[in-house]
Design a protein around this motif. Structure first.
Motif, short mmCIF file in Angstrom:
data_model
loop_
_atom_site.label_atom_id
_atom_site.label_comp_id
_atom_site.label_asym_id
_atom_site.label_seq_id
_atom_site.Cartn_x
_atom_site.Cartn_y
_atom_site.Cartn_z
N ILE A 54 0.87 -1.18 0.00
CA ILE A 54 0.00 0.00 0.00
C ILE A 54 0.90 1.23 0.00
CG2 ILE A 54 -1.76 1.28 1.25
CD1 ILE A 54 -2.74 -1.34 2.42
N ASP A 55 0.76 2.06 -1.03
CA ASP A 55 1.65 3.22 -1.14
C ASP A 55 1.18 4.36 -0.25
OD1 ASP A 55 -0.49 4.44 -2.45
OD2 ASP A 55 0.29 4.00 -4.44
N ASN A 91 -0.27 6.98 -0.98
CA ASN A 91 -1.61 7.49 -1.32
C ASN A 91 -2.71 6.49 -0.96
OD1 ASN A 91 -0.55 9.88 -2.47
ND2 ASN A 91 -0.01 8.76 -4.33
N ARG A 92 -2.31 5.45 -0.22
CA ARG A 92 -3.23 4.40 0.21
C ARG A 92 -3.88 3.69 -0.97
NH1 ARG A 92 -5.76 5.15 6.18
NH2 ARG A 92 -3.80 5.67 7.19
N LYS A 93 -3.07 3.47 -1.99
CA LYS A 93 -3.47 2.66 -3.13
C LYS A 93 -2.81 1.29 -3.01
CE LYS A 93 -6.02 5.76 -5.15
NZ LYS A 93 -7.47 5.58 -5.27
N LYS A 94 -3.59 0.25 -3.25
CA LYS A 94 -3.12 -1.10 -3.09
C LYS A 94 -2.53 -1.61 -4.41
CE LYS A 94 -6.34 -3.75 -1.73
NZ LYS A 94 -7.29 -4.47 -0.88
N HIS A 95 -1.36 -2.30 -4.31
CA HIS A 95 -0.69 -2.83 -5.49
C HIS A 95 -0.37 -4.30 -5.25
CE1 HIS A 95 -0.25 1.27 -7.01
NE2 HIS A 95 0.15 1.61 -5.78
N ILE A 96 -1.01 -5.14 -6.04
CA ILE A 96 -0.82 -6.58 -5.89
C ILE A 96 0.52 -6.99 -6.49
CG2 ILE A 96 -1.75 -8.86 -6.41
CD1 ILE A 96 -3.48 -7.32 -4.52
N ILE A 97 1.29 -7.81 -5.74
CA ILE A 97 2.56 -8.35 -6.24
C ILE A 97 2.38 -9.80 -6.69
CG2 ILE A 97 4.97 -8.86 -5.67
CD1 ILE A 97 4.87 -6.63 -3.63
N VAL A 98 1.78 -10.62 -5.83
CA VAL A 98 1.49 -12.02 -6.15
C VAL A 98 0.08 -12.32 -5.68
CG1 VAL A 98 2.09 -14.43 -5.71
CG2 VAL A 98 3.90 -12.72 -5.92
N ILE A 99 -0.73 -12.99 -6.53
CA ILE A 99 -2.08 -13.36 -6.14
C ILE A 99 -2.37 -14.76 -6.68
CG2 ILE A 99 -3.13 -12.25 -8.16
CD1 ILE A 99 -5.51 -11.53 -6.32
N ALA A 100 -3.04 -15.57 -5.89
CA ALA A 100 -3.32 -16.96 -6.29
C ALA A 100 -4.67 -17.38 -5.73
CB ALA A 100 -2.22 -17.89 -5.78
N GLU A 120 8.21 -1.35 11.18
CA GLU A 120 7.50 -0.70 10.09
C GLU A 120 6.93 -1.74 9.13
OE1 GLU A 120 6.94 2.50 9.90
OE2 GLU A 120 8.05 2.87 11.76
N ILE A 121 5.75 -1.42 8.56
CA ILE A 121 5.09 -2.36 7.65
C ILE A 121 5.82 -2.38 6.32
CG2 ILE A 121 2.96 -2.87 6.42
CD1 ILE A 121 1.42 -1.70 8.74
N TYR A 122 6.24 -3.59 5.91
CA TYR A 122 6.96 -3.74 4.66
C TYR A 122 6.00 -4.08 3.52
CZ TYR A 122 10.82 -5.09 1.60
OH TYR A 122 11.71 -5.17 0.58
N CYS A 123 5.08 -4.98 3.77
CA CYS A 123 4.04 -5.33 2.81
C CYS A 123 2.94 -6.05 3.58
CB CYS A 123 4.61 -6.20 1.68
SG CYS A 123 5.20 -7.82 2.22
N PHE A 124 1.91 -6.55 2.85
CA PHE A 124 0.79 -7.23 3.49
C PHE A 124 0.58 -8.59 2.84
CE2 PHE A 124 0.11 -2.77 4.16
CZ PHE A 124 -0.47 -2.67 5.41
N ILE A 125 0.02 -9.51 3.62
CA ILE A 125 -0.41 -10.81 3.11
C ILE A 125 -1.91 -10.92 3.35
CG2 ILE A 125 -0.25 -13.30 3.38
CD1 ILE A 125 2.63 -12.96 4.21
N GLY A 126 -2.65 -11.15 2.28
CA GLY A 126 -4.10 -11.29 2.38
C GLY A 126 -4.52 -12.74 2.22
#
Length: 669
Positions: free
Chosen positions: A100-101, A103-112, A183-189
């Motif tokens: 999440i940048d 600007n609070r926009k979400k950017h998917i790196i890997v999705i399955a 600090e938050i590096y990335c997220f796992i959903g």
């Protein structure tokens, strides 16, 4: 005479209240089924999400890390397969990694996804590099704003949200991945489907359910109040009293006993506690005094060790044109009595001192600092080795009320000629580092601090290129193993000889020192170290040497280039050395502000070394961190130093007398 009160067990009270609560809750169980099932499903989903995220973190951390996901498509495909495996084996609908940048926009790196069609569609719509960005869920906003349960509970990290979209009714769990600073590096959903928990109750039963819920809440509220009054609060009060009596010496005259109709376990605890206070209070004073004394002694030792480390580093290496000198000290206690000192007395001469103070502990360390400091001052002033030792001895004898003494070996190396002058004050004889290491017969002399009229003499030897001298304390040769066998001089000589091949004819002085320390540790591995261990190695490397003073301008580098080409010829090795030296020379001219620059070039065996000496601002290129740069930033500095680290075999730096000294060593193949 006090009448004994009837005792009613707390356990009996709790059992009675629980039975009443169960009877009441059974009546309204049907109205709470949906909530209970939903809570259970939520907890199961949370456990599943946390376990899957932990496993995924482990896989990524143990391979190429998170940074590679944004750079390596093949690595993303590997992680995508891992995610699909988790989806298929753990009944997960979707599993994805994203950022999440600002600007609070979400950017998917890997999705399955577990389903092939859903997986293909998701990667087409939300895959890496796609322009479409999904809006944030409320749970993601809460995590970014610090409003989740994880901020108050270190055992959990992340939260969930129930959503309905084109892929069904989903529980979406969001787990942040944090770096070492939190600090938050990335997220796992993690998404998984859930069946409808319960059917919607008929309109006629809604009011009845509400009444039952209110009734159940009332029962539990009463139960909580009773438990707090009869159990929790008395125990809390007793706990406060237990803590307070340690701080309050008058507690025994202030304490109060709770008045109740019935005696129970809490009143028994209070009575036992009051009896215990009488016994413990008598010991508190002694314990506090002992603890205070121990902490004070420990603090003094820690301060002394910190000061000693500043004066005598555990390891130190000084190298330059024609020499390489290293020292290591390993104290037996927090502070030790051994010491070594390596310093320049003037241009081209290096002094090496190794000493051993009688005794151990704080007083020996203070005596060591006095001897070392005074000896260095006299040697720096240009006095002879023997004269300096005798003058230090006279000064020490005048104020040596504790009858301490020290054995000291002092050596002075002329880096241009290889002449090594030495003087001994009762110390161990040194070991000559050569093809066949052997001990030098030196005048044993007399230890410092015993008599005020000792006589100490000087002697000298000529070191050949690649030769050196090993100076050590008796903690090396007198180290014992479990059978009380001494390490001895023969093992010391053998340890030095074993390091000759690795040190390349004596050009890396730290190699024999570390080899000796390692051999002593192996010999005494089952025994506690009873004496300080100190070693210093002096290596002379002056077979071929060039030195010159240059003006601080780019055109002056031609002198260095011509020297290297004249020495090595025009080949791949010489061009590599010239490239590295040119980068370092340019950095000195461009950034140091130096107006005086020297360079030294020497060759010994298969080692070719270049030393730069300048009077610019202090800068250590060996230990300074280098920033990561993009392609369009490569001309902003730092790349020359990085190139020098990669292309040279070894880089060493020190600053002395207001000058930077940087030595680059290269292998000649």
């Amino acid at each position: 005479m006090n009448k004994k009160k009837p005792k009613l067990s707390i356990l009996f009270r709790i059992v009675l209240m629980v039975i009443l609560a169960l009877i009441a809750s059974t009546i309204i169980t049907s109205g709470l089924v949906n909530r209970i099932v939903m809570d259970y499903a939520t907890r199961q989903g949370e456990d599943l999400a946390q376990t899957t995220a932990a496993a995924l973190k482990t896989v990524i951390a143990s391979t190429e890390g998170y940074d590679a996901l944004a750079e390596d498509a093949s690595y993303r495909e590997k992680i995508h397969k891992v995610c699909r495996y988790f989806c298929e084996t753990c009944a997960i609908q979707n599993l994805y990694i994203y950022t999440i940048d600002e600007n609070r926009k979400k950017h998917i790196i890997v999705i399955a996804s577990a389903d092939d069609e859903d997986d293909r569609e998701l990667n087409e719509v939300y895959g890496f590099g796609s322009d479409r960005s999904r809006p944030l869920f409320q749970v993601e906003k809460d995590i970014l704003d610090g409003n989740t349960e994880a901020d108050n509970n270190p055992d959990t990290d992340g939260d969930y949200e129930y959503i309905i979209n084109e892929y069904g009714n989903l529980f979406t769990y969001v787990i942040p991945v944090r770096d070492d600073d939190g600090e938050i590096y990335c997220f796992i959903g993690v998404d998984f489907t859930a069946r409808r928990i319960t059917d919607i109750a008929d309109e006629d039963f809604r009011m009845l359910y509400a009444i039952r819920i209110v009734f159940a809440l009332s029962i539990f509220l009463i139960l909580i109040i009773l438990l707090r009054r009869l159990v929790t609060k008395p125990i809390q009060n007793l706990s406060k009293e237990m803590r307070s009596y340690v701080r309050d010496r008058e507690y025994s005259r202030k304490r109060r006993v709770r008045r109740t109709i019935f005696d129970d376990e809490v009143t028994d605890i209070e009575a036992s506690f009051n009896e215990m206070v009488e016994d413990i209070s008598g010991y508190l004073g002694d314990i506090e005094n002992l603890t205070r004394e121990r902490i004070q002694n420990q603090t003094q030792f820690e301060i002394a060790r910190s000061i000693q480390c500043g004066i005598i580093p555990d390891e130190y290496t000084l190298s330059g044109a024609g020499y390489d000198i290293s020292g290591v000290e390993k104290p037996a206690k927090e502070v030790g009595g051994d010491f070594y000192d390596i310093f320049r007395t003037d241009e081209g001469r290096i002094c090496v001192v190794v000493g051993d103070i009688s005794g151990k502990g704080l007083y020996a360390a203070l005596f060591m600092v006095l001897v070392k400091t005074e000896l260095r001052e006299k040697l720096k002033a240009g006095k002879g080795l023997a004269v300096s030792l005798m003058e230090v001895n006279r000064d020490i004898c005048l104020a040596n009320t504790a009858n301490m003494f020290a054995t000291i070996f002092v050596s002075l190396l002329d880096t241009k000629t290889g002449r090594l002058t030495y003087a001994n004050a009762g110390h161990n004889r040194p070991l000559l580092i050569c093809s066949e290491p052997h001990y030098i017969d030196v005048n044993s002399g007399t230890a410092i601090g015993l008599f005020d009229d000792i006589e100490i003499t000087e002697d000298e030897i000529e070191l050949k290129s690649g030769e050196g001298l090993m100076i050590y304390s008796d903690g090396v040769t007198e180290a014992i193993d479990k059978d009380k066998v001494l390490f001895g001089e023969e093992r010391l000589s053998a340890a030095v000889k074993e390091s000759l091949a690795a040190m390349e004819s004596g050009r890396n002085s730290m190699t024999p020192v570390k080899n000796v320390i390692s051999a002593v540790s192996e010999h005494s591995k089952d025994m506690e170290q009873f004496d300080d261990i100190t070693c210093a190695a002096v290596c002379y490397m002056g077979s071929e040497q060039e030195t010159e003073t240059l003006s601080p301008e780019i055109a002056s580098f031609s002198h260095i280039r011509n020297t290297v080409l004249g020495s090595l010829g025009n080949n791949k090795t010489s061009r590599n050395i010239i490239l590295v030296c040119e980068e370092i020379f340019t950095n000195i001219i461009s950034y140091s502000g130096a107006d005086n620059l020297h360079y030294f070039i020497y060759r010994s065996g298969n080692t070719y070394a270049v030393t730069f000496s300048d009077n610019g601002i202090p800068f250590d290129p060996v230990n300074s961190p280098l920033p990561e740069k993009d392609f369009d930033e490569l001309d902003t500095g730092g790349m020359g130093i990085k190139l020098a680290r990669l292309k040279s075999r070894e880089m060493t730096y020190h600053r002395e007398n207001g000058r930077n000294h940087l030595t680059l060593k290269f292998d000649l193949t």
